[in-house]
Design an enzyme around this catalytic site. Structure first.
Site, PDB file in Angstrom:
ATOM      1  N   TYR A   1       3.341 -21.738  25.592  1.00 29.97           N
ATOM      2  CA  TYR A   1       2.064 -21.768  24.881  1.00 29.97           C
ATOM      3  C   TYR A   1       1.052 -20.786  25.464  1.00 29.97           C
ATOM      4  O   TYR A   1       0.067 -20.442  24.803  1.00 29.97           O
ATOM      5  CB  TYR A   1       1.464 -23.179  24.901  1.00 29.97           C
ATOM      6  CG  TYR A   1       2.244 -24.211  24.127  1.00 29.97           C
ATOM      7  CD1 TYR A   1       3.243 -23.841  23.226  1.00 29.97           C
ATOM      8  CD2 TYR A   1       2.000 -25.565  24.293  1.00 29.97           C
ATOM      9  CE1 TYR A   1       3.957 -24.788  22.527  1.00 29.97           C
ATOM     10  CE2 TYR A   1       2.718 -26.523  23.591  1.00 29.97           C
ATOM     11  CZ  TYR A   1       3.694 -26.122  22.704  1.00 29.97           C
ATOM     12  OH  TYR A   1       4.412 -27.064  22.013  1.00 29.97           O
TER      13      TYR A   1
ATOM     14  N   LYS B   1      16.266 -26.770  30.344  1.00 29.44           N
ATOM     15  CA  LYS B   1      17.373 -26.186  29.565  1.00 29.44           C
ATOM     16  C   LYS B   1      17.998 -25.079  30.415  1.00 29.44           C
ATOM     17  O   LYS B   1      18.139 -23.929  29.991  1.00 29.44           O
ATOM     18  CB  LYS B   1      16.849 -25.659  28.219  1.00 29.44           C
ATOM     19  CG  LYS B   1      17.943 -25.329  27.203  1.00 29.44           C
ATOM     20  CD  LYS B   1      18.769 -26.529  26.775  1.00 29.44           C
ATOM     21  CE  LYS B   1      19.773 -26.131  25.684  1.00 29.44           C
ATOM     22  NZ  LYS B   1      20.749 -27.205  25.423  1.00 29.44           N
TER      23      LYS B   1
ATOM     24  N   ASP C   1      17.946 -31.406  25.107  1.00 25.30           N
ATOM     25  CA  ASP C   1      18.575 -31.988  23.922  1.00 25.30           C
ATOM     26  C   ASP C   1      19.195 -33.349  24.248  1.00 25.30           C
ATOM     27  O   ASP C   1      19.069 -34.305  23.478  1.00 25.30           O
ATOM     28  CB  ASP C   1      19.606 -31.033  23.322  1.00 25.30           C
ATOM     29  CG  ASP C   1      20.522 -30.395  24.352  1.00 25.30           C
ATOM     30  OD1 ASP C   1      20.238 -30.493  25.568  1.00 25.30           O
ATOM     31  OD2 ASP C   1      21.526 -29.775  23.952  1.00 25.30           O
TER      32      ASP C   1
ATOM     33  N   ASP D   1       5.731 -31.541  25.068  1.00 22.51           N
ATOM     34  CA  ASP D   1       5.019 -31.766  23.812  1.00 22.51           C
ATOM     35  C   ASP D   1       5.884 -32.584  22.860  1.00 22.51           C
ATOM     36  O   ASP D   1       5.428 -33.535  22.219  1.00 22.51           O
ATOM     37  CB  ASP D   1       4.667 -30.403  23.200  1.00 22.51           C
ATOM     38  CG  ASP D   1       3.648 -30.504  22.083  1.00 22.51           C
ATOM     39  OD1 ASP D   1       3.208 -31.621  21.752  1.00 22.51           O
ATOM     40  OD2 ASP D   1       3.278 -29.452  21.530  1.00 22.51           O
TER      41      ASP D   1
ATOM     42  N   ASP E   1       5.937 -37.214  22.348  1.00 22.92           N
ATOM     43  CA  ASP E   1       5.755 -37.829  21.033  1.00 22.92           C
ATOM     44  C   ASP E   1       6.951 -38.708  20.666  1.00 22.92           C
ATOM     45  O   ASP E   1       6.788 -39.773  20.048  1.00 22.92           O
ATOM     46  CB  ASP E   1       5.541 -36.757  19.960  1.00 22.92           C
ATOM     47  CG  ASP E   1       4.086 -36.332  19.846  1.00 22.92           C
ATOM     48  OD1 ASP E   1       3.273 -36.794  20.659  1.00 22.92           O
ATOM     49  OD2 ASP E   1       3.763 -35.525  18.955  1.00 22.92           O
TER      50      ASP E   1
END
Length: 362
Positions: A143, A194, A226, A250, A254
């Site tokens: 970001y 990852k 994942d 992020d 959620d």
């Protein structure tokens, strides 16, 4: 002698002003009970700031925040600002606030409250007892990485670029917050990356592994992002504290939030090293129900409790607010988003009144 704190209020957009009003009322009551005084100052951010000043984070707002002991934020954004250029959107104001205050660590609890267990979309036996803390790095990663933008190639084709980058210092900083959080909980930390395909994640895993030698009492594990997403849905009780980068955090925070059945119940804390922290619910501004007295103020109220606990070092006041929330839920009081058969439906203001009654012992 009363303890005095300067609190910046950022009501923002949509349902923000409604839920903020409830949180302020609750803070005032618990403050009176424990001899704590608050000096509240409102400031503009997000769409409200765009409408008033033309920018999502006015310099005055950042200055007011820096001069406070803590910042309580409600919600930003809405359909009316979605078509603006990226640098003028409400979300850019939020990113600017985090960067301007150096808020590099986001703490997102996802706890299954016994009274709301049937609100989860997962089976009771899967989610009962879930208590997860997601620690997300907040000011680095994709970001904020450079270069970024939409560029024109030599052939005239447009190419979008975002850069995921972390330094050792940035990883170590968030890692220490996560290890310390895990140490205060059940002493289990899962680092999510990852590293099988991303070099930045290889460095992330190397640094987390090295940091673990300083915290021998904390059990460190690693998962690819994942697999972590799958495990959150398959067997969430295996997790205690999760630490990960900005993008993965992020998404996973959620996902963890929805284990609880309603994102309208969950608070968060964004912390830095020196500047005041920002405390906010994880839900959005819900412009479709704004001004209709339908909003659930409990995540905002629980964010105020996190502010007391993590920002102001007032755990007794935080405990009182959290117990009041449990008390109204135990009594059967519900807003629309957490409503179930046989419960007592309340609007936003009435839920605030119920919380005040619970705090007052009635």
């Amino acid at each position: 002698m009363a303890q005095h704190y300067r609190i910046t209020l950022l009501p923002g957009d949509g349902i923000g002003p409604e839920i903020m009003a409830v949180a302020v009322d609750v803070l005032k009551v618990v403050g009176e009970q424990l001899n704590i005084t608050f000096e509240f100052t409102e400031a503009l951010i997000g769409g409200a700031a765009i409408d008033a000043t033309g920018e999502p984070l006015p310099a005055k707002t950042l200055e007011i925040c820096r001069n406070s002991n803590a910042v309580l934020l409600a919600a930003i954004g809405g359909y009316k600002w979605d078509t603006l250029p990226r640098h003028l959107r409400p979300e850019t104001g939020l990113l600017g606030l985090r960067a301007g205050l150096g808020l590099f660590a986001n703490l997102r609890p996802a706890t299954i409250l016994p009274q709301l267990i049937d609100a989860s979309s997962l089976k009771r036996e899967v989610v009962e007892g879930v208590d997860i803390m997601v620690v997300r790095e907040l000011t680095g990663g994709i970001y904020f990485g450079q270069p970024r933008g939409i560029f024109t190639t030599e052939t005239g084709e447009k190419r979008g670029v975002n850069t995921m980058a972390y330094t050792e210092a940035e990883i170590d900083r968030i890692g220490r917050v996560a290890f310390e959080a895990a140490r205060k909980r059940r002493k289990k930390l899962c680092s999510v990356d990852k590293s099988n395909v991303l070099e930045v994640s290889q460095l992330w895993r190397d640094r987390m592994t090295q940091l673990a030698t300083e915290y021998p009492d904390v059990e460190l594990s690693h998962l690819y992002v994942d697999n972590a997403a799958m495990q959150l849905l398959r067997a969430p009780k295996q997790f205690d504290t999760i630490v990960t980068g900005n993008l993965f955090g992020d998404i996973l925070s959620d996902a963890a939030a929805m284990l609880t059945g309603s994102i309208g119940m969950l608070p968060s804390a964004s912390l830095g090293e020196k500047e005041p922290g920002v405390f906010e619910p994880v839900h959005g501004s819900a412009p479709d129900i704004a001004g209709q007295d339908k909003a659930n103020p409990l995540a905002q109220v629980l964010s105020a409790a996190m502010m007391l606990r993590y920002g102001l070092n007032q755990p007794t006041a935080a405990d009182r607010i959290e117990q009041a929330v449990l008390k109204v839920l135990e009594r059967g009081d519900r807003t629309g988003d957490i409503m179930s058969e046989g419960m007592n439906p309340l609007g936003c203001r009435a839920m605030g009144d119920a919380l005040i009654q619970a705090l007052s012992g009635s």
